[in-house]
Design a protein around this motif. Structure first.
Motif, mmCIF file in Angstrom:
data_model
loop_
_atom_site.group_PDB
_atom_site.id
_atom_site.type_symbol
_atom_site.label_atom_id
_atom_site.label_comp_id
_atom_site.label_asym_id
_atom_site.label_seq_id
_atom_site.Cartn_x
_atom_site.Cartn_y
_atom_site.Cartn_z
ATOM 1 N N PRO A 15 6.390 9.143 20.916
ATOM 2 C CA PRO A 15 7.309 8.760 19.845
ATOM 3 C C PRO A 15 7.018 9.539 18.569
ATOM 4 O O PRO A 15 5.876 9.915 18.293
ATOM 5 N N ALA A 16 8.064 9.793 17.804
ATOM 6 C CA ALA A 16 7.913 10.574 16.577
ATOM 7 C C ALA A 16 7.126 9.791 15.540
ATOM 8 O O ALA A 16 7.228 8.574 15.440
ATOM 9 N N GLY A 17 6.343 10.497 14.756
ATOM 10 C CA GLY A 17 5.626 9.870 13.655
ATOM 11 C C GLY A 17 4.171 9.587 13.977
ATOM 12 O O GLY A 17 3.744 9.545 15.128
ATOM 13 N N GLN A 18 3.408 9.392 12.920
ATOM 14 C CA GLN A 18 1.977 9.132 13.030
ATOM 15 C C GLN A 18 1.712 7.632 13.091
ATOM 16 O O GLN A 18 2.349 6.845 12.383
ATOM 17 N N LEU A 19 0.769 7.240 13.921
ATOM 18 C CA LEU A 19 0.397 5.831 13.989
ATOM 19 C C LEU A 19 -0.368 5.421 12.735
ATOM 20 O O LEU A 19 -1.285 6.114 12.282
ATOM 21 N N VAL A 20 0.041 4.286 12.180
ATOM 22 C CA VAL A 20 -0.595 3.707 11.001
ATOM 23 C C VAL A 20 -1.073 2.307 11.369
ATOM 24 O O VAL A 20 -0.332 1.544 11.995
ATOM 25 N N TYR A 21 -2.303 1.990 10.984
ATOM 26 C CA TYR A 21 -2.839 0.659 11.252
ATOM 27 C C TYR A 21 -3.123 -0.050 9.932
ATOM 28 O O TYR A 21 -3.699 0.532 9.018
ATOM 29 N N ILE A 22 -2.692 -1.304 9.869
ATOM 30 C CA ILE A 22 -2.737 -2.053 8.616
ATOM 31 C C ILE A 22 -3.663 -3.254 8.787
ATOM 32 O O ILE A 22 -3.449 -4.108 9.649
ATOM 33 N N GLY A 23 -4.718 -3.285 7.959
ATOM 34 C CA GLY A 23 -5.612 -4.428 7.935
ATOM 35 C C GLY A 23 -5.105 -5.469 6.960
ATOM 36 O O GLY A 23 -4.335 -5.163 6.037
ATOM 37 N N VAL A 66 -4.031 -5.292 3.139
ATOM 38 C CA VAL A 66 -5.093 -4.899 2.208
ATOM 39 C C VAL A 66 -5.706 -3.545 2.555
ATOM 40 O O VAL A 66 -6.598 -3.069 1.859
ATOM 41 N N HIS A 67 -5.234 -2.925 3.649
ATOM 42 C CA HIS A 67 -5.746 -1.605 4.007
ATOM 43 C C HIS A 67 -4.715 -0.872 4.863
ATOM 44 O O HIS A 67 -4.073 -1.486 5.719
ATOM 45 N N VAL A 68 -4.576 0.441 4.609
ATOM 46 C CA VAL A 68 -3.666 1.273 5.379
ATOM 47 C C VAL A 68 -4.463 2.450 5.945
ATOM 48 O O VAL A 68 -5.015 3.258 5.188
ATOM 49 N N LEU A 69 -4.539 2.522 7.269
ATOM 50 C CA LEU A 69 -5.254 3.609 7.940
ATOM 51 C C LEU A 69 -4.252 4.577 8.550
ATOM 52 O O LEU A 69 -3.502 4.217 9.463
ATOM 53 N N MET A 70 -4.229 5.824 8.051
ATOM 54 C CA MET A 70 -3.457 6.880 8.666
ATOM 55 C C MET A 70 -4.294 7.450 9.796
ATOM 56 O O MET A 70 -5.313 8.103 9.561
ATOM 57 N N SER A 71 -3.902 7.197 11.041
ATOM 58 C CA SER A 71 -4.774 7.502 12.158
ATOM 59 C C SER A 71 -4.820 8.981 12.523
ATOM 60 O O SER A 71 -5.751 9.446 13.188
ATOM 61 N N GLY A 72 -3.773 9.742 12.178
ATOM 62 C CA GLY A 72 -3.701 11.125 12.618
ATOM 63 C C GLY A 72 -3.297 11.261 14.063
ATOM 64 O O GLY A 72 -3.327 12.359 14.621
ATOM 65 N N LEU A 73 -2.907 10.144 14.692
ATOM 66 C CA LEU A 73 -2.544 10.149 16.101
ATOM 67 C C LEU A 73 -1.043 9.929 16.284
ATOM 68 O O LEU A 73 -0.396 9.306 15.441
#
Length: 380
Positions: free
Chosen positions: A26-34, A373-380
């Motif tokens: 899928p298009a776009g980078q995975l983002v994980y939110i704490g 409270v947190h945004v992780l740009m995974s690069g994946l």
């Protein structure tokens, strides 16, 4: 014969195309939110448009407030900020990422030797996780396997000290980093108004002996509460966000001696501000020309221009974070976007970055999610 051969070739082509569509990422980078809650949620970020598309909850975690990516592996780490009251230990969890769906598979879960694990730093050369325990006032180092699995705590350092603020009754390790030389581990301690400087051994993944009276430790003004740190990528300078006063400090770094020297301390509060001061995050642009600080007192992101000689800062902009209480923000890999986690408005807002001026503007894009409270740009 020709018709049959053409039919078979056509069928094979259709099957290959169909398989390609199914296998296409899928298009776009995975983002994980704490969050301040019990889940990690995921989304996809389109760096061409600045849009976020929700995937939803992907893992359970008692209090996931900080995440990291393991370079070279589809693995991410999140803290578990449990035990700030001293009733339990915090921890670190490792997850393998399904890059097609964003799903997370927990592969490791270790306790970090102290309560309230609040911040993580991954040192790739030594494959070591450094974990700051806010409630426990300590720093743990944890070995990481080649596949991302976590070992038992290798070293644990407990700090001492206090400060004049009501939240400074004991040490509260809030941030940790390894300096660019790889020889020192630095810990920003909100409770004792210190940035502790400890020798770090990349061969063993352990920190050296702790001496609270060592002149290497940076002593901040009383009541400032150092929270998080960010290194300049182009000069030996460390920027520190002070939570309790909403100041940002520019500190010159001597890697040979392991010493920090104050260059400048600058308030991020607006003129005449009367509320409760609170800075939460600091980050430096990839070219080292701009420094961004989140001010929770008035829910803004404050932009600073960097003096190329000294690293000192000049404020050039104050812009709404797009919500209330910006707990954290991150800069995306292209340098074009800033994603702000606005906890009290349950929203992650996307701000556009002008790469020439460093200034921000509201992109109009956001994602609704509970207590981010947190945004992780995974690069994946």
């Amino acid at each position: 014969m020709n018709f049959t051969r053409r039919a078979l070739l056509g069928a094979s082509l259709c099957l290959a195309l169909a398989s390609g569509v199914q296998a296409q990422k899928p298009a776009g980078q995975l983002v994980y939110i704490g969050m301040h809650g019990d889940k990690i949620t995921a989304a996809r970020f389109d760096p061409a448009k600045g849009t976020l598309e929700s995937i939803g909850p992907v893992a359970g975690n008692a209090r996931p407030t900080w995440g990291l990516r393991m370079p070279g592996q589809p693995v991410i780490f999140f803290n578990e900020e449990a035990g700030n009251g001293g009733d339990a230990q915090g921890g670190v969890q490792a997850y393998r990422v399904n890059t097609a769906t964003g799903a997370l598979d927990k592969i490791s879960d270790v306790r970090a030797g102290g309560g309230g694990t609040t911040h993580l730093w991954y040192d790739a050369p030594s494959r070591t996780m450094l974990a700051a325990n806010y409630g426990g006032g300590s720093l743990a180092t944890i070995p990481v396997g080649a596949d991302g699995t976590l070992g038992a705590v290798a070293s644990l350092t407990k700090f001492i000290g206090s400060g004049p603020h009501k939240r400074q009754g004991s040490p509260h390790a809030h941030g940790v980093s390894v300096d660019p030389s790889g020889k020192w581990a630095l810990v920003s301690d909100l409770g004792s108004d210190r940035v502790w400087v400890l020798p770090f051994d990349r061969k063993t993944g352990k920190v050296g002996a702790y001496d609270a009276t060592s002149p290497q430790h940076y002593v901040a003004p009383f009541g400032t509460g150092p929270r998080h740190m960010a290194w300049s990528p182009v000069r030996p300078v460390l920027y520190v966000a002070d939570e309790l006063t909403a100041d940002v400090d520019t500190l010159a770094w001597d890697a040979v001696k392991g010493r920090l020297t104050l260059v400048q301390s600058l308030s991020t509060n607006a003129a005449g501000f009367k509320g409760e001061a609170s800075a939460s995050e600091v980050a430096v642009s990839r070219n080292g020309r701009f420094v961004y600080v989140a001010n929770r007192g008035d829910s803004t992101i404050v932009v600073h221009k960097v003096d190329p000689k000294t690293g000192a800062l000049t404020r050039i902009q104050r812009l709404s974070s797009g919500g209330r209480m910006p707990w954290h923000f991150t800069l995306d890999g292209t340098g074009r976007w800033l994603l702000a986690a606005n906890r009290d408005s349950n929203r992650v807002n996307v701000l556009a970055i002008n790469p020439v001026t460093g200034m921000l503007s509201d992109s109009g894009h956001s994602l609704e999610t509970k207590q981010p409270v947190h945004v992780l740009m995974s690069g994946l």
